[in-house]
Motif scaffolding. Structure first.
Motif, PDB file in Angstrom:
ATOM      1  N   MET A  90       0.853  -1.196   0.000  1.00  0.00           N
ATOM      2  CA  MET A  90       0.000   0.000   0.000  1.00  0.00           C
ATOM      3  C   MET A  90       0.893   1.252   0.000  1.00  0.00           C
ATOM      4  O   MET A  90       1.823   1.340   0.804  1.00  0.00           O
ATOM      5  N   PRO A  91       0.624   2.226  -0.851  1.00  0.00           N
ATOM      6  CA  PRO A  91       1.445   3.436  -0.909  1.00  0.00           C
ATOM      7  C   PRO A  91       1.435   4.197   0.418  1.00  0.00           C
ATOM      8  O   PRO A  91       0.389   4.278   1.080  1.00  0.00           O
ATOM      9  N   PRO A  92       2.583   4.765   0.815  1.00  0.00           N
ATOM     10  CA  PRO A  92       2.648   5.515   2.075  1.00  0.00           C
ATOM     11  C   PRO A  92       1.619   6.644   2.156  1.00  0.00           C
ATOM     12  O   PRO A  92       1.083   6.927   3.233  1.00  0.00           O
ATOM     13  N   SER A  93       1.328   7.287   1.009  1.00  0.00           N
ATOM     14  CA  SER A  93       0.350   8.380   1.025  1.00  0.00           C
ATOM     15  C   SER A  93      -1.037   7.882   1.406  1.00  0.00           C
ATOM     16  O   SER A  93      -1.778   8.558   2.137  1.00  0.00           O
ATOM     17  N   LEU A 133      -3.262   8.753   4.789  1.00  0.00           N
ATOM     18  CA  LEU A 133      -4.657   9.186   4.726  1.00  0.00           C
ATOM     19  C   LEU A 133      -5.535   8.346   5.650  1.00  0.00           C
ATOM     20  O   LEU A 133      -6.380   8.877   6.387  1.00  0.00           O
ATOM     21  N   LEU A 134      -5.325   7.032   5.648  1.00  0.00           N
ATOM     22  CA  LEU A 134      -6.110   6.143   6.503  1.00  0.00           C
ATOM     23  C   LEU A 134      -5.813   6.388   7.979  1.00  0.00           C
ATOM     24  O   LEU A 134      -6.721   6.346   8.822  1.00  0.00           O
ATOM     25  N   VAL A 138      -4.795   9.234   9.320  1.00  0.00           N
ATOM     26  CA  VAL A 138      -5.415  10.511   9.681  1.00  0.00           C
ATOM     27  C   VAL A 138      -6.919  10.329   9.895  1.00  0.00           C
ATOM     28  O   VAL A 138      -7.495  10.872  10.850  1.00  0.00           O
ATOM     29  N   LEU A 139      -7.565   9.561   9.033  1.00  0.00           N
ATOM     30  CA  LEU A 139      -8.992   9.285   9.189  1.00  0.00           C
ATOM     31  C   LEU A 139      -9.262   8.533  10.485  1.00  0.00           C
ATOM     32  O   LEU A 139     -10.207   8.858  11.219  1.00  0.00           O
ATOM     33  N   ALA A 140      -8.415   7.541  10.782  1.00  0.00           N
ATOM     34  CA  ALA A 140      -8.576   6.781  12.026  1.00  0.00           C
ATOM     35  C   ALA A 140      -8.410   7.686  13.242  1.00  0.00           C
ATOM     36  O   ALA A 140      -9.139   7.555  14.237  1.00  0.00           O
ATOM     37  N   ALA A 141      -7.466   8.627  13.166  1.00  0.00           N
ATOM     38  CA  ALA A 141      -7.250   9.567  14.269  1.00  0.00           C
ATOM     39  C   ALA A 141      -8.475  10.452  14.465  1.00  0.00           C
ATOM     40  O   ALA A 141      -8.886  10.731  15.602  1.00  0.00           O
ATOM     41  N   TYR A 142      -9.064  10.896  13.353  1.00  0.00           N
ATOM     42  CA  TYR A 142     -10.281  11.719  13.458  1.00  0.00           C
ATOM     43  C   TYR A 142     -11.415  10.937  14.118  1.00  0.00           C
ATOM     44  O   TYR A 142     -12.132  11.461  14.983  1.00  0.00           O
ATOM     45  N   LEU A 143     -11.595   9.682  13.726  1.00  0.00           N
ATOM     46  CA  LEU A 143     -12.659   8.858  14.304  1.00  0.00           C
ATOM     47  C   LEU A 143     -12.408   8.595  15.783  1.00  0.00           C
ATOM     48  O   LEU A 143     -13.350   8.595  16.590  1.00  0.00           O
ATOM     49  N   LEU A 144     -11.152   8.378  16.151  1.00  0.00           N
ATOM     50  CA  LEU A 144     -10.813   8.208  17.561  1.00  0.00           C
ATOM     51  C   LEU A 144     -11.137   9.482  18.336  1.00  0.00           C
ATOM     52  O   LEU A 144     -11.710   9.425  19.433  1.00  0.00           O
ATOM     53  N   VAL A 153       2.809  13.130  11.813  1.00  0.00           N
ATOM     54  CA  VAL A 153       2.507  13.393  13.221  1.00  0.00           C
ATOM     55  C   VAL A 153       1.649  14.652  13.358  1.00  0.00           C
ATOM     56  O   VAL A 153       0.663  14.673  14.114  1.00  0.00           O
ATOM     57  N   GLY A 154       2.001  15.697  12.628  1.00  0.00           N
ATOM     58  CA  GLY A 154       1.225  16.927  12.684  1.00  0.00           C
ATOM     59  C   GLY A 154      -0.200  16.747  12.195  1.00  0.00           C
ATOM     60  O   GLY A 154      -1.155  17.243  12.819  1.00  0.00           O
ATOM     61  N   TRP A 155      -0.364  16.027  11.094  1.00  0.00           N
ATOM     62  CA  TRP A 155      -1.704  15.787  10.555  1.00  0.00           C
ATOM     63  C   TRP A 155      -2.553  14.967  11.517  1.00  0.00           C
ATOM     64  O   TRP A 155      -3.742  15.238  11.716  1.00  0.00           O
ATOM     65  N   VAL A 156      -1.941  13.962  12.121  1.00  0.00           N
ATOM     66  CA  VAL A 156      -2.675  13.121  13.076  1.00  0.00           C
ATOM     67  C   VAL A 156      -3.041  13.922  14.323  1.00  0.00           C
ATOM     68  O   VAL A 156      -4.156  13.795  14.849  1.00  0.00           O
TER      69      VAL A 156
END
Length: 206
Positions: free
Chosen positions: A1-4, A8-9, A11-17, A89-92
């Motif tokens: 799976m590409p690092p980008s 993205l996944l 960051v999405l998981a962090a938002y849901l958490l 780290v910043g995005w998360v």
């Protein structure tokens, strides 16, 4: 799976958490009313304390802080292993924080983010987190206004970050979090100026 895509996944998981409201979890565990129905109607630890149940407030405080810390800690620990890049780290950090402010599970009406921000800052840099948390504690226990403590700590956090990192991009992340905290407490600031802001420990009637 590409690092980008992984980033993205993550960051999405962090938002849901971040969207998990421990104020509601605590209220259900301890058999309390929905915190959105009394006091400031804010799903956060300070308002849960207005229910009179200190245990539920402490559970909320640590739960909201822990989710911020966990998200940032995990991405910091595994970012190099999955080649996520230096900005992951910043995005998360921003994702989990704004997930608390605008949770998808609560129709984007969340808490004010103080505990989650504390957890995020502790994970980014323990000294930054401790300095900011110490500022909050000093103001809160001296003047007994949670909102004023949050505003002072939010103003201080970017200054502490500058002292630690100088012009590093992490200072921008801390600055964004600080500005969001101030924005979330704008009504509290107005009540403080009007002398109508309730103090820590005030009951539902306040």
């Amino acid at each position: 799976m590409p690092p980008s895509l992984i980033t993205l996944l993550v960051v999405l998981a962090a938002y849901l958490l971040g969207s998990i409201s421990f104020a509601l979890v605590a209220s259900r565990l301890f058999g309390l009313a929905d915190p959105r129905t009394y006091g400031s109607k804010n799903p956060g630890a300070t308002n849960v304390l207005r229910s009179g149940h200190k245990g539920a407030a402490i559970f909320t405080l640590f739960g909201d802080a822990a989710k911020g810390w966990l998200a940032v800690f995990l991405v910091s620990r595994y970012s190099s292993e999955y080649a996520l890049g230096s900005y992951a780290v910043g995005w998360v950090a921003l994702a989990v924080f704004f997930g608390h402010l605008y949770p998808v599970f609560l129709r984007f009406k969340g808490g004010k983010g103080v505990a989650t921000a504390a957890g995020v800052l502790l994970a980014i840099n323990p000294w930054l987190g401790l300095a900011t948390l110490g500022t909050w504690i000093l103001v809160a226990f001296t003047l007994r206004y949670s909102s004023l403590a949050a505003l002072v700590a939010a103003a201080a956090a970017p200054a502490y970050a500058l002292l630690i990192w100088g012009g590093d991009s992490r200072v921008l992340v801390v600055g964004i979090i600080a500005m969001a905290l101030v924005g979330k407490h704008w009504q509290n600031l107005q009540r403080l100026m009007a002398g109508s802001e309730p103090k820590i420990g005030a009951g539902k009637s306040r």
